[in-house]
Design a protein around this motif. Structure first.
Motif, short mmCIF file in Angstrom:
data_model
loop_
_atom_site.label_atom_id
_atom_site.label_comp_id
_atom_site.label_asym_id
_atom_site.label_seq_id
_atom_site.Cartn_x
_atom_site.Cartn_y
_atom_site.Cartn_z
N THR A 61 -35.48 44.56 -58.59
CA THR A 61 -34.94 44.94 -57.41
C THR A 61 -33.93 44.18 -56.80
OG1 THR A 61 -37.21 46.40 -56.84
CG2 THR A 61 -35.90 45.87 -55.05
N PRO A 62 -33.07 44.32 -55.93
CA PRO A 62 -32.39 43.06 -55.21
C PRO A 62 -32.86 43.09 -54.42
CG PRO A 62 -31.23 45.59 -55.15
CD PRO A 62 -32.69 45.71 -55.62
N LYS A 63 -33.19 41.48 -54.04
CA LYS A 63 -33.41 40.30 -53.54
C LYS A 63 -33.94 40.05 -51.99
CE LYS A 63 -30.12 36.70 -53.17
NZ LYS A 63 -29.54 35.38 -54.05
N SER A 64 -35.20 40.21 -51.69
CA SER A 64 -34.59 39.74 -50.07
C SER A 64 -34.65 38.32 -49.73
CB SER A 64 -35.71 40.62 -49.44
OG SER A 64 -35.78 42.14 -49.77
N LYS A 65 -33.53 37.83 -48.48
CA LYS A 65 -34.05 36.39 -48.52
C LYS A 65 -34.25 36.44 -47.15
CE LYS A 65 -30.31 33.23 -48.30
NZ LYS A 65 -28.44 32.80 -48.59
N ILE A 66 -35.48 35.45 -47.02
CA ILE A 66 -35.80 34.63 -45.25
C ILE A 66 -35.09 33.29 -45.79
CG2 ILE A 66 -37.21 36.26 -45.60
CD1 ILE A 66 -38.94 33.87 -45.83
N LYS A 67 -34.56 33.14 -44.08
CA LYS A 67 -34.50 31.99 -43.53
C LYS A 67 -35.56 31.25 -42.81
CE LYS A 67 -30.03 29.64 -43.66
NZ LYS A 67 -29.41 28.82 -43.55
N VAL A 199 -50.93 34.25 -49.22
CA VAL A 199 -50.90 34.17 -47.99
C VAL A 199 -49.79 34.17 -46.87
CG1 VAL A 199 -51.98 33.42 -45.48
CG2 VAL A 199 -53.50 32.92 -47.81
N ASN A 200 -49.20 35.19 -45.87
CA ASN A 200 -48.18 34.51 -45.15
C ASN A 200 -47.50 35.28 -45.81
OD1 ASN A 200 -49.56 34.17 -42.72
ND2 ASN A 200 -48.61 31.67 -42.61
N LEU A 201 -46.74 35.73 -46.97
CA LEU A 201 -45.40 36.04 -47.47
C LEU A 201 -45.08 37.58 -46.25
CD1 LEU A 201 -44.54 36.67 -50.70
CD2 LEU A 201 -44.60 38.47 -50.87
N PRO A 202 -43.52 36.99 -46.68
CA PRO A 202 -43.65 37.96 -45.19
C PRO A 202 -43.35 39.16 -45.26
CG PRO A 202 -41.24 36.77 -45.81
CD PRO A 202 -42.68 36.32 -46.89
N PRO A 203 -44.25 40.10 -44.49
CA PRO A 203 -44.59 41.84 -44.09
C PRO A 203 -43.54 42.62 -44.87
CG PRO A 203 -44.69 40.92 -42.50
CD PRO A 203 -44.55 39.84 -43.21
N GLN A 204 -42.11 42.12 -44.42
CA GLN A 204 -41.39 42.62 -44.38
C GLN A 204 -40.65 42.97 -45.75
OE1 GLN A 204 -40.80 40.44 -42.58
NE2 GLN A 204 -39.68 40.52 -40.17
N LEU A 302 -43.44 47.80 -39.96
CA LEU A 302 -42.54 46.55 -39.79
C LEU A 302 -41.33 46.75 -38.96
CD1 LEU A 302 -43.64 45.07 -42.24
CD2 LEU A 302 -45.21 46.63 -42.39
N ASP A 303 -41.05 47.74 -38.91
CA ASP A 303 -39.88 48.56 -37.88
C ASP A 303 -40.82 47.90 -36.34
OD1 ASP A 303 -38.25 49.09 -40.21
OD2 ASP A 303 -38.29 51.71 -39.74
N GLU A 304 -41.69 48.09 -36.17
CA GLU A 304 -42.32 48.24 -35.07
C GLU A 304 -42.60 46.51 -34.45
OE1 GLU A 304 -45.25 50.60 -34.66
OE2 GLU A 304 -44.28 52.32 -34.26
N SER A 305 -42.46 45.78 -35.79
CA SER A 305 -43.34 44.25 -35.65
C SER A 305 -41.90 43.60 -35.25
CB SER A 305 -44.14 44.28 -36.93
OG SER A 305 -42.76 43.90 -38.08
#
Length: 305
Positions: A61-67, A199-204, A302-305
């Motif tokens: 699956t294509p990666k999802s990136k967070i900064k 814990v705290n893995l991005p919910p997105q 998740l869209d609402e958060s």
């Protein structure tokens, strides 16, 4: 047949809580040598849905990136900018220790064949996903999801122990009878969903994670039908307030045909906010017909958060 590509996403996660994620990453990466610190949720949650396995080619699956940047005083070792590129991968045997680290108390304090259970998860490469950080030399696992068919693996020692444990902790006779049916005559159409993460893995990351799982289950069932391999809400506890440590569990619970809670001994509440609550496990039976509804609600949440 290659699996359908999932929706690409670029995640910008800018909450101070990321400092705890950084700590979790460091703890997991350093846990390869000594016995790892438990990063599990204080509630073990399981859900059942129609499932069976088969072979199907699929791609990562294509990666999802967070900064994220932070300056929390409680995290002096993690000041400045922390960047993590999360990617979804097919399970493989090399992921054994990373997955096992996330499941030390899956059956509370029971001694059982956890290693065999992890082996089943990783041997089933056509259904399931592991979450890693892109180009991580330590190959750390930060979360995973899978589903094991109750009929396919009924004779495996670890699955027999899971069934024995669930029947033992269930105190409701009617639900226990339903469990026996799920483990017996209906086992071919029942899957045990196993999902755990730090814990705290991005919910997105949750919507594509579950979308991938249920797509793979659907494709696996289609393949087995084509290949001819197949022969053809109530909670038992009192109605008290429940705090779900995983957001998707509340959706599963609301959609479940039946469920029951049971006390946990090895996972105790440690925060002041939860001092008046007791740690419990939660088993939920969710009909496969509710999966589209679950997916829609998870995306909306998740869209609402």
């Amino acid at each position: 047949m290659p699996r359908k590509p999932t929706k690409r996403g670029h995640l910008r996660y800018t909450q101070p809580a990321f400092s705890r994620l950084a700590r979790s990453m460091a703890l997991l990466n350093s846990s390869r040598k000594p016995k790892p610190k438990n990063n599990n949720s204080t509630v073990h949650n399981k859900a059942t849905s129609n499932s069976s396995g088969s072979r199907r080619e699929k791609h990562d699956t294509p990666k999802s990136k967070i900064k994220e940047s932070h300056s929390s005083s409680e995290d002096e070792d993690f000041e400045g900018v922390v960047q993590a590129d999360f990617a979804f991968f097919d399970p493989k045997p090399d992921d054994f220790h990373g997955v096992k680290v996330l499941l030390p108390t899956y059956l509370d304090n029971k001694e059982w064949d956890l290693s065999g259970f992890v082996d089943l998860i990783l041997q089933q490469t056509t259904v399931g996903t592991v979450i890693k950080i892109e180009e991580d030399e330590d190959n750390g696992i930060y979360g995973f999801i899978s589903a094991l068919n109750m009929q396919r693996y009924k004779d495996c020692k670890c699955m027999m122990e899971v069934k024995e444990y669930l029947l033992k902790v269930c105190q409701d006779k009617e639900i226990k009878d339903k469990l026996r049916t799920y483990f017996g005559g209906q086992a071919e159409h029942v899957g045990l969903v196993i999902s755990q993460r730090v814990v705290n893995l991005p919910p997105q990351l949750l919507p594509p994670l579950y979308d991938g799982l249920f797509d793979e289950i659907s494709w696996a069932i289609e393949d087995e039908h084509k290949n001819g391999d197949q022969k053809k809400k109530d909670c038992s506890t009192t109605e008290e307030a429940i705090i779900y440590l995983k957001p998707e569990d509340e959706i599963f619970h609301n959609l479940s045909a039946w469920s029951f809670c049971f006390p946990l001994r090895t996972q105790q509440v440690t925060t002041n906010e939860l001092k008046d609550y007791r740690s419990t496990g939660l088993l939920m039976a969710v009909e496969a017909t509710h999966v589209p509804n679950f997916r829609q609600q998870l995306h909306s949440l998740l869209d609402e958060s």
